[in-house]
Design a protein around this motif. Sequence first.
Motif, PDB file in Angstrom:
ATOM      1  N   LEU A   1      44.511   9.520  24.304  1.00  0.00           N
ATOM      2  CA  LEU A   1      44.744  10.992  24.453  1.00  0.00           C
ATOM      3  C   LEU A   1      43.935  11.872  25.230  1.00  0.00           C
ATOM      4  O   LEU A   1      43.815  13.185  25.550  1.00  0.00           O
ATOM      5  CB  LEU A   1      44.895  11.695  22.752  1.00  0.00           C
ATOM      6  N   VAL A   2      42.953  10.888  26.184  1.00  0.00           N
ATOM      7  CA  VAL A   2      41.791  11.578  26.368  1.00  0.00           C
ATOM      8  C   VAL A   2      41.732  10.607  27.841  1.00  0.00           C
ATOM      9  O   VAL A   2      40.080  10.638  28.279  1.00  0.00           O
ATOM     10  CB  VAL A   2      40.347  11.322  25.746  1.00  0.00           C
ATOM     11  N   ASP A   3      42.411   9.693  27.903  1.00  0.00           N
ATOM     12  CA  ASP A   3      42.259   9.132  28.867  1.00  0.00           C
ATOM     13  C   ASP A   3      41.377   7.863  29.224  1.00  0.00           C
ATOM     14  O   ASP A   3      40.726   7.831  30.213  1.00  0.00           O
ATOM     15  CB  ASP A   3      42.139   9.788  30.632  1.00  0.00           C
ATOM     16  N   ARG A   4      41.321   7.134  28.309  1.00  0.00           N
ATOM     17  CA  ARG A   4      39.910   5.978  28.201  1.00  0.00           C
ATOM     18  C   ARG A   4      41.264   5.041  28.666  1.00  0.00           C
ATOM     19  O   ARG A   4      42.111   3.955  27.872  1.00  0.00           O
ATOM     20  CB  ARG A   4      39.821   5.677  26.914  1.00  0.00           C
ATOM     21  N   ALA A   5      40.460   4.173  29.955  1.00  0.00           N
ATOM     22  CA  ALA A   5      41.128   3.072  30.765  1.00  0.00           C
ATOM     23  C   ALA A   5      41.196   1.656  29.711  1.00  0.00           C
ATOM     24  O   ALA A   5      41.689   1.109  29.750  1.00  0.00           O
ATOM     25  CB  ALA A   5      40.141   2.928  32.043  1.00  0.00           C
ATOM     26  N   GLU A   6      39.806   1.673  29.288  1.00  0.00           N
ATOM     27  CA  GLU A   6      39.707   0.778  28.111  1.00  0.00           C
ATOM     28  C   GLU A   6      40.768   0.770  27.204  1.00  0.00           C
ATOM     29  O   GLU A   6      41.312  -0.454  26.389  1.00  0.00           O
ATOM     30  CB  GLU A   6      38.660   0.237  27.637  1.00  0.00           C
ATOM     31  N   VAL A   7      41.856   1.152  26.653  1.00  0.00           N
ATOM     32  CA  VAL A   7      42.623   1.458  25.806  1.00  0.00           C
ATOM     33  C   VAL A   7      43.978   0.958  25.721  1.00  0.00           C
ATOM     34  O   VAL A   7      44.548   0.041  25.561  1.00  0.00           O
ATOM     35  CB  VAL A   7      43.137   2.299  25.460  1.00  0.00           C
ATOM     36  N   ARG A   8      44.548   1.370  27.578  1.00  0.00           N
ATOM     37  CA  ARG A   8      45.399   0.419  28.079  1.00  0.00           C
ATOM     38  C   ARG A   8      45.646  -0.873  28.742  1.00  0.00           C
ATOM     39  O   ARG A   8      46.152  -1.136  28.556  1.00  0.00           O
ATOM     40  CB  ARG A   8      45.649   1.806  29.278  1.00  0.00           C
ATOM     41  N   VAL A  40      42.168  17.325  17.909  1.00  0.00           N
ATOM     42  CA  VAL A  40      41.124  16.486  18.196  1.00  0.00           C
ATOM     43  C   VAL A  40      40.526  15.906  17.671  1.00  0.00           C
ATOM     44  O   VAL A  40      39.500  14.902  17.806  1.00  0.00           O
ATOM     45  CB  VAL A  40      40.089  17.960  18.235  1.00  0.00           C
ATOM     46  N   ASP A  41      41.013  14.248  16.241  1.00  0.00           N
ATOM     47  CA  ASP A  41      40.330  13.562  15.388  1.00  0.00           C
ATOM     48  C   ASP A  41      40.801  12.044  15.773  1.00  0.00           C
ATOM     49  O   ASP A  41      40.108  11.311  15.328  1.00  0.00           O
ATOM     50  CB  ASP A  41      41.077  14.402  14.219  1.00  0.00           C
ATOM     51  N   VAL A  42      41.311  12.406  16.889  1.00  0.00           N
ATOM     52  CA  VAL A  42      41.649  10.431  17.694  1.00  0.00           C
ATOM     53  C   VAL A  42      41.889  10.400  18.936  1.00  0.00           C
ATOM     54  O   VAL A  42      42.099  11.320  19.789  1.00  0.00           O
ATOM     55  CB  VAL A  42      43.011  10.279  16.946  1.00  0.00           C
ATOM     56  N   ASP A  43      40.971   9.823  19.215  1.00  0.00           N
ATOM     57  CA  ASP A  43      41.689   8.972  20.721  1.00  0.00           C
ATOM     58  C   ASP A  43      42.863   8.489  21.508  1.00  0.00           C
ATOM     59  O   ASP A  43      43.375   8.765  22.648  1.00  0.00           O
ATOM     60  CB  ASP A  43      40.028   8.446  21.400  1.00  0.00           C
ATOM     61  N   ALA A  44      43.172   7.887  21.038  1.00  0.00           N
ATOM     62  CA  ALA A  44      44.481   7.285  20.878  1.00  0.00           C
ATOM     63  C   ALA A  44      45.013   6.656  19.458  1.00  0.00           C
ATOM     64  O   ALA A  44      44.329   6.261  18.456  1.00  0.00           O
ATOM     65  CB  ALA A  44      43.725   5.493  21.634  1.00  0.00           C
TER      66      ALA A  44
END
Length: 322
Positions: free
Chosen positions: A255-262, A282-286
């Motif tokens: 949800l915030v374009d975090r390459a390390e998650v992908r 706004v409570d989670v990034d992925a």
Amino acid sequence: MADPRQSPRAPPPAGTAPRTSAPGPRPPEVDPPRGLDRPRRGPARTTRHPDPPAGQHPAGERHRRYDHHDVAGARWIDTARQATTYRAGRVLPAGDAAPVYAPVGGQGLNVDAANLGRKLAAVVHGWVGEDILDTYTTERHPVAARLLQNTRAQITLMRPDPQTRALWEMFSDLMDLDDAHRYVADMLADMLADMLADRDAGMDVRYDLGDDHRLVGTLCPDMKLTRERPDPDVVTAVTRSADLLREGRELLLDLVDRAEVRDAAAAWTGRVNTVTARTDRVDVDALLIRPDGCVAWALPTGQDLDATTLVRALGTWFGQPA
């Protein structure tokens, strides 16, 4: 001479048996199968049907049975029974074979099949072991048990007798209390959200997936998403999370374009759809979401990624990568 066939007083011709207009014996009435009864006319009433002797119930001793009723002029089932387990070896009941209850409140919808389907597929493909099928009981059985309790209580309050009327009036008085009102409202909201697979965070009914995050184990609410990297074949970059789950595949939402998650989930690309998108949350990034809508993993906003937790969740539900 009058035709003897036109006169009931004329004797029958010689050698023939006398004719009669009296009806013959009527065949015995047979009750239609329970649950398939047609509506009846007449005053509303409630009828208790005794439990069948042990061993004669279609499901034997593995189900608990209660009533069925004639209410508002129509007869319908109220057996309020539930299988004691949702897995017995290779037998996995779903739908009315697992729980069955009265239709009050329109609560006949459930997500049993969605919960079970992908787990079966993962076992058939050899991605995970058969033990994952046991989670079908641990996750869905408590939810159905609570629903049965609710419908039995509603049926009790519908019985047309003075004792039930007194109980109903007392219950109505209790509903004027804020705590009682909130308890019932939350319970009904949980069941409705479970039926629609549209649960907000903070609901008190959730699956225990061994993660303390408040979203893990709940059914993810539908979210409006704007894709950061839309597929060239997709006409619009705006979609909804529910639409992304229609394929019946697992979904990793970045949800915030975090390459390390992908990158951490790259080895599961053949089984998990990874989508980078923006949303109002706004409570989670992925979020890692199972096909039944259950959140299997969540990354809080701004928190460093512990890749082992994501890899563990991927391996548990979707097997080890090939």
